[in-house]
Design an enzyme around this catalytic site. Structure first.
Site, PDB file in Angstrom:
ATOM      1  N   ASN A  92      -8.483   4.781  -0.024  1.00  0.00           N
ATOM      2  CA  ASN A  92      -7.946   3.533   0.495  1.00  0.00           C
ATOM      3  C   ASN A  92      -7.509   2.657  -0.677  1.00  0.00           C
ATOM      4  O   ASN A  92      -8.321   2.316  -1.534  1.00  0.00           O
ATOM      5  CB  ASN A  92      -9.034   2.816   1.314  1.00  0.00           C
ATOM      6  CG  ASN A  92      -8.564   1.476   1.847  1.00  0.00           C
ATOM      7  OD1 ASN A  92      -7.382   1.171   1.841  1.00  0.00           O
ATOM      8  ND2 ASN A  92      -9.510   0.679   2.310  1.00  0.00           N
ATOM      9  N   CYS A 150       0.824  -1.214   0.000  1.00  0.00           N
ATOM     10  CA  CYS A 150       0.000   0.000   0.000  1.00  0.00           C
ATOM     11  C   CYS A 150       0.854   1.257   0.000  1.00  0.00           C
ATOM     12  O   CYS A 150       0.472   2.280  -0.568  1.00  0.00           O
ATOM     13  CB  CYS A 150      -0.938  -0.007   1.203  1.00  0.00           C
ATOM     14  SG  CYS A 150      -0.090  -0.159   2.793  1.00  0.00           S
ATOM     15  N   HIS A 205      -1.358   0.365   7.880  1.00  0.00           N
ATOM     16  CA  HIS A 205      -1.922   0.603   6.555  1.00  0.00           C
ATOM     17  C   HIS A 205      -1.715   2.057   6.159  1.00  0.00           C
ATOM     18  O   HIS A 205      -1.791   2.963   6.992  1.00  0.00           O
ATOM     19  CB  HIS A 205      -3.410   0.266   6.562  1.00  0.00           C
ATOM     20  CG  HIS A 205      -4.019   0.226   5.191  1.00  0.00           C
ATOM     21  ND1 HIS A 205      -3.423  -0.411   4.133  1.00  0.00           N
ATOM     22  CD2 HIS A 205      -5.180   0.752   4.705  1.00  0.00           C
ATOM     23  CE1 HIS A 205      -4.179  -0.288   3.063  1.00  0.00           C
ATOM     24  NE2 HIS A 205      -5.249   0.415   3.373  1.00  0.00           N
TER      25      HIS A 205
END
Length: 661
Positions: free
Chosen positions: A264, A72, A239
């Site tokens: 996201n 990510c 994250h």
């Protein structure tokens, strides 16, 4: 079975440096993707869908969507490329033949900013799939492949896909744009509470969105969670997400509320705060405005207010904006930092790895001159190269064995700067004073940033690792709103051995090997004695000290791409004898051989009192070069130490993305 190519249908490119094998997927099988072994097939885009392209017509569908790989942090950086065509063109050079083009060969070129310059990486377009679908990152459009191909090129740069599991958004941003990044903490910083006397520096680490108002539409902003908060909208542990925009929205009752739109990379909403579709927050703003803001949301995006943002995220990465001609724009003042320089450097064990200001060898660290011609804003960054060993052009393998230690890839580093009134100065006296500015504490970061306002004059800049003898390559970059010049000190400071008792006295000698005169070569050649030689004495006061009492370093003044193999010998000269004659009659008492293709070589000696000479040489005769010979001898004087500590800034957490069902 692969089809044989023909003149009418030439074979497509297959990358032998990054083959479609497990070696390109896995590094040590320590991450969850290890369970995919045996299930992955490598397919080209035309085997995955009917009409593949790099980018979709609808740019909103070009954004990255994370797959089974925990990268990510990399995908957040990819998101910012879509906001800047000139940066995207840097990373993915335009006009490359795509599928359906007669020029298409099955290969694509990408560029990444590495160690101060853009490095090209070529890959084939075979991508890891499960059941004919991409198993790692993709675009929201199933027929667009720029993200999947860029991810493959970045994996090749690192050695495997698995080595992209866990990382820092800041590092990916620098690799994709060449910008400068800073990492800030939302809300009150724990570091600030504990070290209030450094408040000017620590204040930079606490996020203030008002500070970023002048550049909010052009700077890169990412937010991260380090651990689960346990709320209904919890995005999960470790994250990273992207801040797409923020704006001040008028409230029905008066005043404003600041809202931030977050993306996201999982491609789905993961938030349950006051500003979800049916959240209570929307009743506080005009319904038309609320409808407009909700319509802006793409898949995986959500709104939250500033209070939620500050309380729910642990880390914020800010990337400096870059103009189309590559100039940095200050996130503090909005100034364009048009003047910039960069220099490579290296901490070498036994020569220039002096450690922090706690160490008596601090002065042996590399040193740089910064000349400020007029008052202005100056930004200095110290970027260390990851501790990799290159096994071929791209593939990289960690130096350490697979210990998986927290900071195995980086040293704790810092920058200190002193104002120098005259270009000739006493180094020991200068370094005993506090620096005019610094990064305050050493941090296990790839890059540390020093930003300040400087008046005209000369400044001495010293980069250091916290631990002495810690080796690494580094790049120093200087950006300024006003005219500057930047250079390395031409005469390297002598290396100081590490010790806790006594002090070291140093001497520097300049010399030259001149073809036909003083370039005598090694002891294999009769001309060896034509080499320059340098006498020195070890005094009686060294008796009684244990261990090393002399350290000698030889530095050749040639570029690293054109080095001679160098070495040196140390001979003891009996009392009353001629130096050269006495040395010819006996073997050396110490030597630094075999001759090595290195810029700097060093030797620690334990020598009894007496008179000695050092004979430096190249391996072959008639190899011309200038050199510097540095010698340090132990003497008996106490050393005043700086009480420098390793700051809390080193307590980092990698942004590991945990996939949740």
């Amino acid at each position: 079975m692969k089809e044989e190519g023909s003149a009418a249908c030439p074979a497509l490119f297959e990358d032998q440096d990054f083959p479609c094998e497990d070696s390109s997927l896995f590094h040590d099988s320590s991450t969850p993707i290890a369970r995919l072994q045996g299930d992955i097939a490598w397919l080209r885009p035309q085997e995955i869908c009917q009409s593949p392209s790099l980018f979709p017509t609808n740019i909103n569908l070009a954004h990255a969507k994370q797959g089974l790989l925990g990268d990510c942090w990399f995908l957040c950086a990819c998101t910012f490329l879509l906001n800047s065509q000139h940066l995207l063109n840097k990373v993915l050079p335009p006009d490359q033949p795509q599928w359906g083009d007669s020029r298409y060969k099955g290969s694509f070129r990408f560029c990444f900013w590495q160690q101060g310059h853009w490095t090209e990486v070529t890959i084939d377009d075979r991508l890891p799939c499960i059941d004919a679908s991409l198993c790692f990152s993709c675009c929201h459009s199933p027929s667009a492949f720029w993200v999947a191909l860029l991810e493959k090129a970045y994996a090749k740069l690192h050695g495997s896909y698995e080595q992209l599991w866990a990382g820092q958004v800041s590092e990916a941003l620098v690799d994709l744009t060449s910008t400068v990044t800073e990492r800030w903490t939302p809300g009150d910083s724990e570091e600030e509470q504990q070290t209030g006397h450094d408040s000017d520096q620590i204040r930079r680490k606490r996020l203030d969105l008002k500070l970023l108002d002048p550049v909010k539409d052009i700077c890169a902003l990412s937010c991260s969670t380090h651990s689960s908060h346990g709320g209904a909208g919890d995005p999960g542990q470790y994250h990273a997400l992207t801040v797409m925009e923020w704006l001040d929205v008028p409230k029905v009752s008066g005043g404003e509320v600041r809202l931030l739109r977050i993306k996201n990379p999982w491609g789905r909403c993961c938030w349950g705060g006051a500003w979800i579709w049916s959240g209570a927050g929307w009743s506080s703003v005009d319904p038309v405005c609320a409808s407009d803001l909700q319509a802006r949301l793409s898949e995986g995006e959500f709104w939250l207010d500033e209070d939620e943002f500050m309380s729910q995220f642990d880390d914020v990465t800010v990337g400096y904006p870059l103009s189309e001609d590559g100039h940095l724009k200050s996130i503090y003042t909005g100034n364009l930092l048009k003047h910039n320089h960069q220099l490579l450097g290296r901490w070498i064990k036994g020569h220039s790895a002096g450690g922090s200001r706690n160490s008596s060898s601090y002065s042996s660290n590399p040193k740089f001159w910064l000349k400020v011609c007029e008052s202005g804003e100056v930004l200095v960054t110290l970027l260390q190269h990851q501790k990799w060993r290159n096994s071929d052009k791209y593939v990289q393998v960690p130096l350490e064995n697979d210990k998986n230690t927290k900071h195995q890839h980086y040293q704790a580093i810092a920058l200190h700067m002193w104002k120098v009134e005259k270009k000739r100065f006493n180094l020991t006296r200068l370094l005993s004073k506090p620096p005019c500015t610094s990064t305050h504490c050493h941090a296990y970061e790839r890059e540390v940033v020093l930003r300040t306002q400087l008046q005209p004059g000369y400044y001495l800049l010293i980069p250091s690792t916290y631990q002495p003898q810690a080796e690494a390559h580094f790049l120093i970059r200087v950006f300024s709103s006003s005219s500057i010049s930047f250079s390395a000190l031409k005469s390297p400071a002598p290396s100081l051995p590490l010790t806790t008792d006594g002090e070291w006295e140093t001497s520097c000698f300049q010399g030259s090997w001149v073809e036909g005169r003083t370039a005598g070569g090694s002891r294999n050649f009769l001309s060896h004695w034509q080499n320059p030689y340098f006498p020195f004495t070890v005094f009686d006061e060294a008796v009684g000290t244990s261990g090393v009492n002399v350290r000698i370093t030889l530095h050749q003044s040639r570029p690293e791409t054109d080095l001679h193999p160098i070495g040196f010998h140390v001979y003891k000269v009996p009392e009353g004898k001629c130096e050269q004659t006495a040395a010819r009659e006996q073997d050396p008492v110490a030597n630094c051989t075999p001759h090595c293709y290195m810029q700097d070589i060093s030797l620690d000696c334990s020598l009894p009192p007496g008179y000695y000479i050092i004979v430096p040489s190249t391996y072959h005769p008639d190899c011309s070069a200038n050199f510097t010979l540095s010698m340090a001898r132990r003497i008996h004087r106490k050393v005043m130490k700086s009480q420098e500590r390793l700051g809390r800034a080193i307590q980092e957490v990698s942004h590991i993305s945990v996939m949740q069902s």
